[in-house]
Scaffold this active site. Structure first.
Site, mmCIF file in Angstrom:
data_model
loop_
_atom_site.group_PDB
_atom_site.id
_atom_site.type_symbol
_atom_site.label_atom_id
_atom_site.label_comp_id
_atom_site.label_asym_id
_atom_site.label_seq_id
_atom_site.Cartn_x
_atom_site.Cartn_y
_atom_site.Cartn_z
ATOM 1 C CG ASP A 80 -1.968 0.972 1.315
ATOM 2 O OD1 ASP A 80 -3.082 0.874 0.894
ATOM 3 O OD2 ASP A 80 -1.528 2.261 1.822
ATOM 4 C CG ASN A 129 -4.805 11.262 -5.331
ATOM 5 O OD1 ASN A 129 -4.245 11.410 -6.452
ATOM 6 N ND2 ASN A 129 -5.538 9.963 -5.023
ATOM 7 C CG HIS A 164 -7.504 12.328 -8.333
ATOM 8 N ND1 HIS A 164 -7.914 13.088 -7.656
ATOM 9 C CD2 HIS A 164 -8.011 11.054 -8.012
ATOM 10 C CE1 HIS A 164 -8.371 12.481 -6.526
ATOM 11 N NE2 HIS A 164 -8.600 10.989 -6.758
ATOM 12 C CG ASP A 222 -4.833 8.354 -12.308
ATOM 13 O OD1 ASP A 222 -4.908 8.153 -11.102
ATOM 14 O OD2 ASP A 222 -5.586 8.790 -13.069
ATOM 15 C CD GLU A 278 -4.267 3.843 -1.270
ATOM 16 O OE1 GLU A 278 -5.248 3.163 -1.977
ATOM 17 O OE2 GLU A 278 -4.172 4.016 0.118
HETATM 18 N N1 GTP Z 1 -4.914 9.196 -8.400
HETATM 19 C C1 GTP Z 1 -5.856 8.098 -8.111
HETATM 20 N N2 GTP Z 1 -6.077 8.111 -6.578
HETATM 21 C C2 GTP Z 1 -6.810 6.933 -6.232
HETATM 22 C C3 GTP Z 1 -7.079 6.075 -6.812
HETATM 23 N N3 GTP Z 1 -7.714 5.065 -6.110
HETATM 24 C C4 GTP Z 1 -7.651 5.512 -4.847
HETATM 25 N N4 GTP Z 1 -7.134 6.653 -5.140
HETATM 26 C C5 GTP Z 1 -6.853 7.496 -3.758
HETATM 27 O O1 GTP Z 1 -5.970 6.848 -2.735
HETATM 28 C C6 GTP Z 1 -6.019 7.389 -1.400
HETATM 29 C C7 GTP Z 1 -6.135 6.571 -0.372
HETATM 30 O O2 GTP Z 1 -6.173 7.303 0.808
HETATM 31 P P1 GTP Z 1 -5.931 6.745 2.104
HETATM 32 O O3 GTP Z 1 -6.900 5.436 2.206
HETATM 33 O O4 GTP Z 1 -6.782 7.639 3.289
HETATM 34 O O5 GTP Z 1 -4.745 6.136 2.565
HETATM 35 P P2 GTP Z 1 -3.288 7.177 2.567
HETATM 36 O O6 GTP Z 1 -3.412 8.524 2.228
HETATM 37 O O7 GTP Z 1 -2.334 6.344 1.343
HETATM 38 O O8 GTP Z 1 -2.671 6.886 3.701
HETATM 39 P P3 GTP Z 1 -1.907 5.638 4.391
HETATM 40 O O9 GTP Z 1 -2.518 4.347 3.665
HETATM 41 O O10 GTP Z 1 -2.448 5.283 5.898
HETATM 42 O O11 GTP Z 1 -0.574 5.750 4.377
HETATM 43 C C8 GTP Z 1 -7.433 8.269 -1.595
HETATM 44 O O12 GTP Z 1 -7.255 9.788 -1.693
HETATM 45 C C9 GTP Z 1 -8.095 7.924 -2.882
HETATM 46 O O13 GTP Z 1 -8.864 8.770 -3.472
HETATM 47 C C10 GTP Z 1 -6.959 6.280 -8.401
HETATM 48 O O14 GTP Z 1 -7.064 5.113 -9.252
HETATM 49 N N5 GTP Z 1 -6.089 7.172 -8.826
#
Ligand code: GTP
Length: 350
Positions: free
Chosen positions: A209, A217, A222, A226, A252
């Site tokens: 992860d 983002n 975004h 990506d 992610e």
């Molecule tokens: N650009 C992009 N962002 C994505 C995609 N799928 C999910 N996300 C973003 O991934 C982020 C995941 O955030 P969180 O689950 O809060 O986790 P994090 O910010 O990585 O924090 P930790 O995992 O605790 O380190 C969110 O902002 C989602 O919008 C995608 O296909 N493209």
């Protein structure tokens, strides 16, 4: 012509690479009567190409191996066979006369200028023009059908296998359905050696992860987010071995399903990936890190069981500050995590 059409109809009904290979072998054997035939799947990584003899016809018998699980004993580096190597270099059909007057011909199926399959036929005599056209047509059909299948199996952003295909891969790993029909007929001339067979080996599942991805983002948008996902998938492909299975699981989160190895080697492989990500410069944003939790695949696991264990290890890493690799079994063994009570009925749900 009618024969060709009925084979095309049969192939078009297949939704699985192993079934498609089997149907293509049947078609080629019935239509063109080769002395021998091998369908090789090609894996290119770290500047090397490995070919996997996933189906074919030899000594009047068909062999079909699970096309999703490249078994090391049927894999070889492409340079062991100069004609295959030549076909890869030229990206077009190559021909070689054999001592007994017959000949061998290899056709590539290319994707982005790199062969993904090689079809290797040994034929006793020159084809008539109409048979040659049928053969080319069949190979083109195979190419198009595989392209459609790939489209359905892949995550569109990163090109890795998608979540949709994960359960299928995992069940095949756990169950290993009996698709091998005549393993003794398969190419064993130069098997690749599996390293370190210690008896302690098993498959491992790792959940990877990206740390603080939300900030990427939020701060860069975004589209840049990506790009990070695409680049991370590239680092993954470069770091893991060709027969490890890689998936984008959503958002992610990525999954690596490692081929059998011991716990120390699994941890070292994942640490190498974690380190490669940390060293990578991502355009516009600089560096990102990943947290990784992993767990051993047990014979009675459902996909959820093993993912839950790897996830627990991942959450532990996140709580400890991120950018680390931890194995569930080690965390339990040294008391950093408490074993989960898995309430399972007598009946497994698969
Ligand atoms: N650009 C992009 N962002 C994505 C995609 N799928 C999910 N996300 C973003 O991934 C982020 C995941 O955030 P969180 O689950 O809060 O986790 P994090 O910010 O990585 O924090 P930790 O995992 O605790 O380190 C969110 O902002 C989602 O919008 C995608 O296909 N493209």
């Amino acid at each position: 012509m009618l024969d060709l059409i009925s084979h095309i109809v049969k192939i078009s009904s297949c939704r699985d690479r192993t079934e498609i290979n089997a149907a293509v072998v049947d078609a080629m054997v019935n239509l063109f009567h080769p002395q021998a035939l091998t369908i090789y799947r090609c894996y290119a990584s770290k500047g090397k190409t490995v070919v996997f003899a996933c189906a074919g016809w030899r000594a009047n018998s068909r062999f079909v191996h699970n096309a999703y699980l490249p078994d090391q004993q049927y894999c070889q580096p492409i340079e062991r066979d100069p004609l295959l190597q030549r076909c890869r270099k030229e990206r077009s059909a190559v021909f070689e006369p054999l001592a007994d007057g017959s000949h061998r011909i290899v056709f590539p199926v290319n994707r982005l200028n790199e062969p993904i399959y090689l079809l290797d036929l040994s034929l006793t005599e020159e084809f008539a023009a109409d048979l040659r056209i049928s053969l080319m047509g069949l190979i083109e059909y195979f190419d198009n059908h595989i392209a459609l299948l790939e489209y359905g199996e892949s995550d569109t952003l990163t090109g890795l296998a998608s979540r949709k295909t994960f359960d299928k891969h995992l069940f095949e790993l756990l169950g290993k359905p009996a698709v091998d029909e005549a393993p003794e007929q398969s190419v064993k001339a130069h098997p690749m050696r599996r390293r370190g067979t210690s008896g302690q080996e098993s498959h491992w599942l790792a959940v990877c992860d990206i740390d603080h991805f939300k900030r990427v983002n939020d701060n860069f948008g975004h589209l840049i987010g990506d790009e990070v996902l695409i680049m991370l998938a590239q680092v993954m492909r470069q770091t893991f071995r060709f027969d490890d299975q890689l998936f984008r699981f959503g958002g992610e989160e990525f999954i690596a399903l490692l081929q059998p190895t011991d716990q120390t080697s699994a941890a070292a492989t994942l640490e190498r990936f974690r380190n490669a990500v940390e060293q990578q410069i991502f355009s516009r944003i600089g560096h990102v890190t990943v947290s990784i939790g992993f767990s051993r695949l047990m014979p009675n696991d459902t996909p959820t069981d093993v993912i839950d264990r790897a996830d627990e290890a991942l959450y532990y890493v996140k709580r400890q500050g991120r950018n680390q690799v931890c194995g569930y079994e080690s965390l339990i063994a040294d008391g950093r995590l408490v074993a989960r009570q898995v309430a399972k009925g007598e009946v497994e749900l698969f």
